[in-house]
Design a protein around this motif. Structure first.
Motif, mmCIF file in Angstrom:
data_model
loop_
_atom_site.group_PDB
_atom_site.id
_atom_site.type_symbol
_atom_site.label_atom_id
_atom_site.label_comp_id
_atom_site.label_asym_id
_atom_site.label_seq_id
_atom_site.Cartn_x
_atom_site.Cartn_y
_atom_site.Cartn_z
ATOM 1 N N THR A 115 -10.126 -7.667 3.339
ATOM 2 C CA THR A 115 -9.256 -8.537 4.143
ATOM 3 C C THR A 115 -8.742 -7.812 5.384
ATOM 4 O O THR A 115 -8.770 -6.584 5.459
ATOM 5 N N PHE A 134 -1.995 1.483 5.042
ATOM 6 C CA PHE A 134 -0.674 2.122 5.006
ATOM 7 C C PHE A 134 0.142 1.791 6.254
ATOM 8 O O PHE A 134 0.602 2.682 6.970
ATOM 9 N N ILE A 273 11.061 2.477 9.739
ATOM 10 C CA ILE A 273 9.664 2.661 9.321
ATOM 11 C C ILE A 273 9.070 1.392 8.711
ATOM 12 O O ILE A 273 7.907 1.071 8.923
ATOM 13 N N THR B 13 7.392 4.003 1.419
ATOM 14 C CA THR B 13 6.852 3.803 2.767
ATOM 15 C C THR B 13 7.065 5.035 3.652
ATOM 16 O O THR B 13 6.220 5.380 4.466
ATOM 17 N N ALA B 14 8.197 5.686 3.446
ATOM 18 C CA ALA B 14 8.514 6.831 4.297
ATOM 19 C C ALA B 14 7.809 8.113 3.842
ATOM 20 O O ALA B 14 7.777 9.098 4.570
ATOM 21 N N ALA B 15 7.213 8.103 2.650
ATOM 22 C CA ALA B 15 6.580 9.326 2.131
ATOM 23 C C ALA B 15 5.272 9.599 2.867
ATOM 24 O O ALA B 15 4.573 8.673 3.270
ATOM 25 N N LYS B 17 1.509 10.208 3.244
ATOM 26 C CA LYS B 17 0.386 9.813 2.407
ATOM 27 C C LYS B 17 -0.683 10.889 2.473
ATOM 28 O O LYS B 17 -1.101 11.285 3.556
ATOM 29 N N LEU B 26 -5.792 7.659 -2.708
ATOM 30 C CA LEU B 26 -4.463 8.207 -2.438
ATOM 31 C C LEU B 26 -4.090 9.210 -3.521
ATOM 32 O O LEU B 26 -4.278 8.955 -4.710
ATOM 33 N N ALA B 37 8.387 -3.241 -3.626
ATOM 34 C CA ALA B 37 9.561 -4.064 -3.286
ATOM 35 C C ALA B 37 9.357 -5.546 -3.616
ATOM 36 O O ALA B 37 10.248 -6.187 -4.172
ATOM 37 N N GLN B 119 2.544 -9.296 -2.210
ATOM 38 C CA GLN B 119 1.784 -8.189 -1.626
ATOM 39 C C GLN B 119 2.342 -6.857 -2.092
ATOM 40 O O GLN B 119 3.525 -6.713 -2.344
ATOM 41 N N SER B 121 2.927 -2.871 -1.074
ATOM 42 C CA SER B 121 3.171 -2.255 0.231
ATOM 43 C C SER B 121 2.122 -1.214 0.592
ATOM 44 O O SER B 121 2.013 -0.821 1.740
ATOM 45 N N ASP B 122 1.338 -0.749 -0.379
ATOM 46 C CA ASP B 122 0.322 0.260 -0.039
ATOM 47 C C ASP B 122 -1.034 -0.388 0.261
ATOM 48 O O ASP B 122 -1.522 -0.343 1.370
ATOM 49 N N ALA B 123 -1.607 -1.051 -0.726
ATOM 50 C CA ALA B 123 -2.921 -1.669 -0.506
ATOM 51 C C ALA B 123 -2.761 -2.913 0.356
ATOM 52 O O ALA B 123 -3.538 -3.171 1.252
ATOM 53 N N ARG B 124 -1.737 -3.679 0.055
ATOM 54 C CA ARG B 124 -1.393 -4.843 0.840
ATOM 55 C C ARG B 124 -2.573 -5.790 1.035
ATOM 56 O O ARG B 124 -2.747 -6.357 2.117
ATOM 57 N N THR B 125 -3.365 -5.945 0.009
ATOM 58 C CA THR B 125 -4.524 -6.818 0.157
ATOM 59 C C THR B 125 -4.124 -8.281 0.045
ATOM 60 O O THR B 125 -4.805 -9.154 0.547
ATOM 61 N N MET B 126 -3.024 -8.571 -0.679
ATOM 62 C CA MET B 126 -2.589 -9.937 -0.968
ATOM 63 C C MET B 126 -3.673 -10.690 -1.736
ATOM 64 O O MET B 126 -3.781 -11.909 -1.641
#
Ligand SMILES: Cc1cc2nc3c(=O)[nH]c(=O)nc-3n(C[C@H](O)[C@H](O)[C@H](O)COP(=O)(O)OP(=O)(O)OC[C@H]3O[C@@H](n4cnc5c(N)ncnc54)[C@H](O)[C@@H]3O)c2cc1C
Ligand SMILES: Nc1ncnc2c1ncn2[C@@H]1O[C@H](COP(=O)(O)O)[C@@H](O)[C@H]1O
Lengths: 324, 262
Positions: A115, A134, A273, B13-15, B17, B26, B37, B119, B121-126
């Motif tokens: 996607t 990311f 962020i 999110t702030a870490a 990768k 990862l 979240a 979703q 927050s990392d892969a966020r493929t939905m």
């Protein structure tokens, strides 16, 4: 050269801009015959116009059932079109409704699905898709494993729409086996909110986004004025949507939408962020913020340190003046 | 009523990768990890149903051993129990493979409703909610910003770009939620203490009826060719307005004209 099928989204029979972009991508990248599938009321009208985009065969299902259910009937139709066309690669607009359709089709066919692609290269019979991961920190290139069909959701504006000219396409009416009643989610009502005249955020080439710095809900009037003068869409930070100043579907960021317009204008947004995760791959970023230390400046191509209530109305006037 | 909440462990999110160079996956031990979240809104919605109509709510997580902390976090919101599917063969699974494992675990459960985030927050493929529904042959009501339950009928306001679409289906069904659906609570001290003693059932792939040759890096239907860091953005020019607004407006208009946006 590989056969490619494009899922064409349309607005009452008029192919949408993103669909035309995908048809161009299909011609340019795959180099083989381009098939299209058009579903729902008005599909046949739309199909007849696709010859101008180099489409050889269009599979249609101009049936009310396609629109009466949110996903499952379109999934059945997409699967039928993939099988009939023999296409190895399927491109669809990376919009949440069609991504659900493609996701179900991928499971049904054992196809690989990728996607939010922003680039495509052909690799033998398959394509390699480029996408941000990311929150735009990295770029990844993905493809399918083995000989299975490949479904790729492509973001709006990743490709330019061009016409190629061509003969009227062959039209094939699909005979769609409906899924069992129990497995269907029915559409009861479609509710459009105000502001529907502006471009959609995920399809816009320009987005003007507002944050807590607007001070109050009425501050979005300023964002809308600038958006309208630039012909852009309106976006918002989470601070603004959380406060109820603007609807959540306009939220940009980790828990909202990911956008990558040609121009992002941030007004009164600090650039946390989680916000940057939704916009940092925008081509050009400009911001207005009264705090010179705000992190958004570190990714901005141009920044104004100043009060947006003073700067933005004059910017709108300046744009009008230059256009006159 | 029995509600299952799929929950995912994701990097903060702030870490920073870190990707393993050998397979582009990862390194999940490298940085701080948190409960995704969007799954908190699904948990909150499940808790509201539980408090209103009575329901048993169970968290379901597919992930490495360390994801146990994520599962305990989910339990701390007041859920009743949890299932964790963990197996070395899962490493590198794509969305379809994860959905298949979730479906395998659910096939052995009684449930009326699957409530999950829209979703990660990392892969966020939905992709996972719709794919899970397809594996289970159930309707999916996704991107819900409102959920109403009347007997066995679910009505959802599905967020759309122009507003929303009202969508209806009967239970059992899969529902994914967006942030706008509710304001999640914070876990109470009591909830955090109780979470340590809530039943957590750990299963391997065989226990959920999925073969090691259907998941993981080598068997996922998609494949990552390569990953590269995005070039870091350079801060551009800044102009400080003098308070009148004119200096800033003219400078910005000049910039926009030069870039052909005006
Ligand atoms: C799990 C999680 C998910 C999140 N997801 C998202 C997300 O999807 N999207 C998102 O945006 N955030 C998200 N956030 C929130 C994020 O961390 C920030 O809190 C949020 O982005 C801040 O919004 P803001 O920039 O509008 O507000 P603030 O950070 O308060 O910034 C307001 C800015 O306006 C400036 N300002 C004030 N007055 C003026 C003026 N008169 N003129 C000019 N400038 C002015 C200030 O200097 C300040 O920089 C998430 C947070 C978490 C923990
Ligand atoms: N490994 C996992 N274990 C449990 N649930 C998951 C997992 N991965 C994804 N999900 C669920 O699927 C939702 C959507 O994730 P995604 O499709 O990855 O964007 C998440 O909000 C979770 O509820």
């Amino acid at each position: 050269m590989t056969d490619v099928l494009v899922l064409v989204d349309h607005d009452h029979g008029e192919p949408r801009k993103v669909s035309r972009q995908l048809l161009s991508a299909a011609r340019e990248v795959c180099g083989g015959p381009v098939h299209a599938v058009v579903l729902g009321a008005g599909a046949r009208d739309s199909a007849e116009r696709l010859g101008a985009h180099g489409v050889t065969t269009v599979y249609t299902w101009d049936a009310e059932e396609a629109d009466r259910y949110v996903t499952e009937t379109r999934t059945a139709a997409l699967c039928a079109a993939i099988e009939r066309s023999g296409a190895r690669v399927v491109l669809f607009p990376a919009d949440p409704f069609l991504t659900d359709v493609a996701a179900r089709a991928a499971v049904r066919l054992g196809a690989g699905i990728i996607t939010d692609a922003v680039g495509l290269e052909r690799d033998g019979d398959a394509v390699v898709a480029t996408k941000a991961i990311f929150g735009g920190e990295m770029t990844s290139r993905c493809t399918v494993r083995g000989e299975r069909p490949e479904l790729v959701g492509v973001k709006a504006n990743a490709f330019d729409a061009s016409e190629s000219g061509g003969a009227a396409p062959e039209l094939v009416e699909l005979d769609v086996p409906l899924p069992g009643q129990a497995a269907r989610a029915e559409v009861v009502e479609v509710v459009e909110e105000a502001g529907g005249e502006r471009p959609e955020m995920t399809e816009a080439t320009i987005i003007v986004a507002g944050g807590r710095g607007l001070g109050e809900a009425d501050g979005f009037g300023l964002v809308e004025r600038l958006a309208d003068s630039l012909g852009g869409a309106v976006g918002a930070s989470r601070a603004a949507t959380d406060a109820g100043w603007y609807p959540h579907q306009h939220q940009i960021g980790q828990t909202g939408k990911t956008v990558a317009p040609q121009l992002y204008v941030g007004l009164g947004i600090s650039g946390a962020i989680q916000h940057r995760a939704g916009m940092q791959t925008s081509q050009t970023i400009v911001v207005v913020n009264k705090d010179a230390e705000a992190p958004i400046f570190s990714i901005a191509d141009f920044g104004v340190v100043g009060d947006l209530h003073a700067v933005v109305p004059q910017l709108v006037a300046e744009i009008d003046k230059r256009r006159a | 009523m029995r509600i299952i909440c799929p929950v995912k462990r994701v990097p903060d999110t702030a870490a920073a990768k870190v990707l393993r160079p050998e397979d582009h996956t990862l390194d999940r031990d490298a940085g701080e990890a948190v409960l995704n979240a969007n799954d908190e809104w699904a948990i909150e919605e499940a808790m509201r149903v539980k408090e209103r109509d009575g329901a048993e709510v169970v968290a379901l997580c597919v992930g490495p051993q360390q994801a146990q902390t994520t599962v305990r976090k989910a339990l701390s919101y007041g859920l009743d129990a949890a299932i964790q599917v963990t197996d070395p063969a899962l490493h590198g699974s794509d969305a379809a493979a994860v959905a298949r494992v979730l479906a395998g675990a659910l096939a052995a459960e009684d449930f009326d409703l699957v409530l999950m985030g829209n979703q990660s927050s990392d892969a966020r493929t939905m992709l996972v909610p719709a794919m899970l529904a397809e594996f289970l042959d159930l309707p999916a009501l996704t991107y819900a910003k409102r959920l109403d339950i009347d007997g066995r009928t679910l009505t959802v306001h599905r967020e759309s770009s122009g507003g929303h679409v009202v969508v209806r289906a009967d239970m059992p069904a899969v529902v994914s939620v967006v942030e706008a659906i509710n304001e999640p609570r914070y876990p109470s001290f009591k909830g955090i203490m109780a979470a340590k003693r809530k039943p957590l059932d750990t299963r391997d792939l065989a226990a959920v009826g999925v073969g090691a040759d259907e998941v993981g890096l080598a068997h996922s239907w998609t494949r990552v060719v390569d990953v590269s860091p995005r070039p870091t953005r350079q801060a551009g020019e800044t102009v400080t307005d003098d308070g009148s607004g004119t200096v800033g407006a003219v400078a910005l208009a000049d910039f926009l004209s030069a870039r052909k946006f005006i």
